[in-house]
Design an enzyme around this catalytic site. Structure first.
Site, short mmCIF file in Angstrom:
data_model
loop_
_atom_site.label_atom_id
_atom_site.label_comp_id
_atom_site.label_asym_id
_atom_site.label_seq_id
_atom_site.Cartn_x
_atom_site.Cartn_y
_atom_site.Cartn_z
N ARG A 1 0.93 -1.30 0.08
CA ARG A 1 0.04 -0.09 0.27
C ARG A 1 0.85 1.24 -0.08
O ARG A 1 0.51 2.17 0.66
CB ARG A 1 -0.99 0.05 1.29
CG ARG A 1 -1.87 -1.16 1.11
CD ARG A 1 -3.07 -1.01 0.17
NE ARG A 1 -4.12 -1.96 0.51
CZ ARG A 1 -3.92 -3.42 0.18
NH1 ARG A 1 -2.50 -3.82 -0.59
NH2 ARG A 1 -4.81 -4.33 0.23
N SER B 1 -10.26 0.60 4.14
CA SER B 1 -9.43 0.27 5.35
C SER B 1 -8.75 1.64 5.84
O SER B 1 -8.09 2.31 4.84
CB SER B 1 -8.11 -0.73 5.23
OG SER B 1 -8.90 -1.80 4.57
N GLU C 1 -4.08 4.74 6.09
CA GLU C 1 -3.68 4.51 4.53
C GLU C 1 -4.24 5.56 3.71
O GLU C 1 -3.43 5.98 2.83
CB GLU C 1 -4.53 3.31 4.11
CG GLU C 1 -4.27 2.57 3.07
CD GLU C 1 -5.22 1.30 2.83
OE1 GLU C 1 -4.96 0.36 3.24
OE2 GLU C 1 -6.23 1.44 1.78
C1 LIG Z 1 -15.26 0.90 0.16
C2 LIG Z 1 -13.59 0.95 0.05
C3 LIG Z 1 -12.69 -0.04 -0.51
C4 LIG Z 1 -11.49 -0.06 -0.72
N1 LIG Z 1 -10.90 -1.06 -1.11
C5 LIG Z 1 -9.64 -1.00 -1.21
C6 LIG Z 1 -8.87 -2.32 -1.61
O1 LIG Z 1 -9.24 -3.29 -1.56
N2 LIG Z 1 -7.21 -2.21 -1.80
C7 LIG Z 1 -6.80 -0.82 -2.02
O2 LIG Z 1 -5.76 -0.79 -2.25
N3 LIG Z 1 -7.49 0.30 -1.73
C8 LIG Z 1 -8.91 0.15 -1.26
N4 LIG Z 1 -9.42 1.35 -1.12
C9 LIG Z 1 -8.85 2.58 -1.37
C10 LIG Z 1 -9.05 3.33 -2.68
O3 LIG Z 1 -10.01 2.84 -3.32
C11 LIG Z 1 -7.74 3.07 -3.39
O4 LIG Z 1 -6.64 3.78 -2.75
C12 LIG Z 1 -7.67 4.01 -4.86
O5 LIG Z 1 -6.84 3.87 -5.46
C13 LIG Z 1 -8.06 5.65 -4.66
O6 LIG Z 1 -8.49 6.15 -5.94
P1 LIG Z 1 -9.10 7.53 -5.81
O7 LIG Z 1 -9.04 8.10 -7.43
O8 LIG Z 1 -10.31 7.58 -5.25
O9 LIG Z 1 -7.96 8.45 -5.24
P2 LIG Z 1 -8.09 9.81 -4.42
O10 LIG Z 1 -8.82 9.37 -3.09
O11 LIG Z 1 -8.74 10.82 -5.35
O12 LIG Z 1 -6.73 10.19 -4.04
C14 LIG Z 1 -5.72 9.28 -3.36
C15 LIG Z 1 -4.33 9.74 -3.43
O13 LIG Z 1 -4.03 9.69 -4.57
C16 LIG Z 1 -3.44 10.80 -5.00
N5 LIG Z 1 -4.01 11.01 -6.60
C17 LIG Z 1 -5.37 10.81 -7.12
N6 LIG Z 1 -5.30 10.76 -8.49
C18 LIG Z 1 -4.04 11.15 -8.72
C19 LIG Z 1 -3.27 11.57 -10.08
N7 LIG Z 1 -3.87 11.29 -11.19
N8 LIG Z 1 -1.98 11.86 -9.80
C20 LIG Z 1 -1.33 12.17 -8.76
N9 LIG Z 1 -1.93 11.57 -7.61
C21 LIG Z 1 -3.23 11.26 -7.70
C22 LIG Z 1 -4.36 11.91 -4.45
O14 LIG Z 1 -3.71 13.18 -4.33
C23 LIG Z 1 -4.12 11.26 -3.00
O15 LIG Z 1 -2.86 11.45 -2.31
C24 LIG Z 1 -10.88 1.30 -0.86
C25 LIG Z 1 -11.68 2.41 -0.64
C26 LIG Z 1 -13.06 2.19 -0.34
C27 LIG Z 1 -14.03 3.28 -0.06
#
Ligand SMILES: Cc1cc2nc3c(=O)[nH]c(=O)nc-3n(C[C@H](O)[C@H](O)[C@H](O)COP(=O)(O)OP(=O)(O)OC[C@H]3O[C@@H](n4cnc5c(N)ncnc54)[C@H](O)[C@@H]3O)c2cc1C
Length: 338
Positions: free
Chosen positions: A165, A239, A334
């Site tokens: 992660r 998480s 996380e």
């Molecule tokens: C119900 C649920 C279940 C989940 N299960 C998992 C799982 O099983 N495994 C797992 O690993 N994660 C899980 N997650 C966490 C999440 O889904 C991941 O971390 C996902 O990759 C976040 O994507 P996002 O676009 O929403 O990122 P955001 O929340 O928008 O951003 C997260 C981080 O990435 C950065 N970021 C976003 N886009 C960019 C970009 N284009 N360039 C540079 N930086 C960027 C942001 O600045 C921030 O630091 C879960 C979340 C939820 C709500």
């Protein structure tokens, strides 16, 4: 297509915790060709935050600068030798929709990562992982734009410094790059990864003795829907804490004091179950105002309605302090805490 710019924008629908924080300015980018222009605009503000789906984010206050919401779309096959296939997706693609598209192309490799919320662009930031597979195992390269200069750079897996992660985008390079697109290496005849007992058992129970990648994706999705709270119904970011990794000797000492400690040894190190420790500290199902811990998942913090980001963070800090006092272990969040 012009950029969408909104002043004093509510971010409530742009983060899965549903926190009603505001940004001084929100810029939404739909067209990959407009990323540089958007960055030029955003650079006028001293503070800049790049977001995708907002599913790994805790906003603890209003954001005093520009939030750049990356919604760029596009996916394609870049190379195909009949066995190994390189695919590319723009950062704003929905991760799950992209996984489904790769399955439609007859490609395997991402099936265990089905239904993880969020965007393709964020997937390398924390090296998303689920059901025994991590993004880094399928990763080929990414293209990023430096926020300060607009300079483009390609990152190899090694340069991304992937860990559990984790990647350089969470530490040494945090807040420095916008990830514009990601390339992954997939397979036409993949060896399925079914070492997760729950996944294997459920496939067998469905009569899937010889599953396809799509069967695996469907089963993973069904398990996830059953087990995890849907952010559309109950605000959460999955998480909230990483499972801490300690020396196995330290894990042995804790286990002597705390019989039943759930841990996964890996050589000289051991990963400890953060959920088990949080549960032992009495937090599972606890509610403080609208901030709470999920009743079935001690690792998932939830917003029951109108919790502020500061209230969610206060609860997270209390959990960290309790686990530190009882187990002597630091829990690391996380999501990005802003
Ligand atoms: C119900 C649920 C279940 C989940 N299960 C998992 C799982 O099983 N495994 C797992 O690993 N994660 C899980 N997650 C966490 C999440 O889904 C991941 O971390 C996902 O990759 C976040 O994507 P996002 O676009 O929403 O990122 P955001 O929340 O928008 O951003 C997260 C981080 O990435 C950065 N970021 C976003 N886009 C960019 C970009 N284009 N360039 C540079 N930086 C960027 C942001 O600045 C921030 O630091 C879960 C979340 C939820 C709500």
């Amino acid at each position: 297509m012009s950029l969408t710019i909104i002043h004093n924008a509510s971010l409530r629908t742009l983060n899965t915790f549903g926190i009603d924080a505001h940004a001084k300015r929100l810029i939404q980018v739909l067209d990959p060709a407009q990323l540089s222009q958007a960055l030029e605009q955003a650079r006028q503000d001293p503070a800049l935050l790049v977001i995708g789906g907002g599913s790994n984010l805790l906003l603890t206050a209003d954001f005093p600068g520009t939030v750049l919401h990356v919604c760029t779309k596009g996916r394609r096959i870049v190379a195909d030798d009949g066995e190994q296939v390189i695919v590319e997706a723009q950062a704003g693609e929905s991760w799950d929709a992209f996984v489904r598209w790769t399955l439609d192309q007859g490609l395997g490799g991402l099936e265990n990562l089905a239904l993880i919320p969020g965007s393709v662009g964020a997937s390398p930031v924390q090296n998303i992982g689920a059901y025994g597979v991590e993004l880094c195992e399928r990763f080929e390269s990414l293209r990023a734009i430096e926020l300060a200069s607009g300079r483009e750079q390609q990152f190899s897996a090694e340069q991304c410094g992937f860990g559990y992660r984790d990647s350089v985008f969470k530490h040494a390079q945090a807040g420095r790059w916008l990830i514009a697109s990601v390339r992954l290496r997939l397979e036409r005849h993949p060896t399925l990864r079914l070492n997760y007992a729950e996944l294997r058992d459920e496939l067998l129970a469905c009569g899937c003795g010889h599953p396809t990648p799509r069967d695996v994706a469907d089963t993973v999705s069904a398990i996830r829907r059953r087990k995890l709270p849907d952010p559309a119904v109950l605000g959460n970011a999955g998480s909230f804490f990483k499972n801490p990794v300690v020396d196995s000797e330290v894990a042995d000492q804790i286990a002597e004091r705390e019989p039943g400690l759930v841990r996964w040894p890996d050589g000289s190190r051991s990963k400890l179950s953060a959920a088990w420790m949080i549960d032992r500290c009495g937090f599972k199902g606890r509610r403080e105002g609208d901030a709470g811990v999920h009743a079935a998942h001690a690792l998932v913090l939830v917003n029951h309605g109108k919790a502020s980001g500061a209230q969610m963070l206060a609860l997270a800090r209390r959990i960290q302090a309790a686990v530190k006092t009882r187990f002597g272990v630091e829990l690391e969040p996380e999501p990005l805490v802003v």
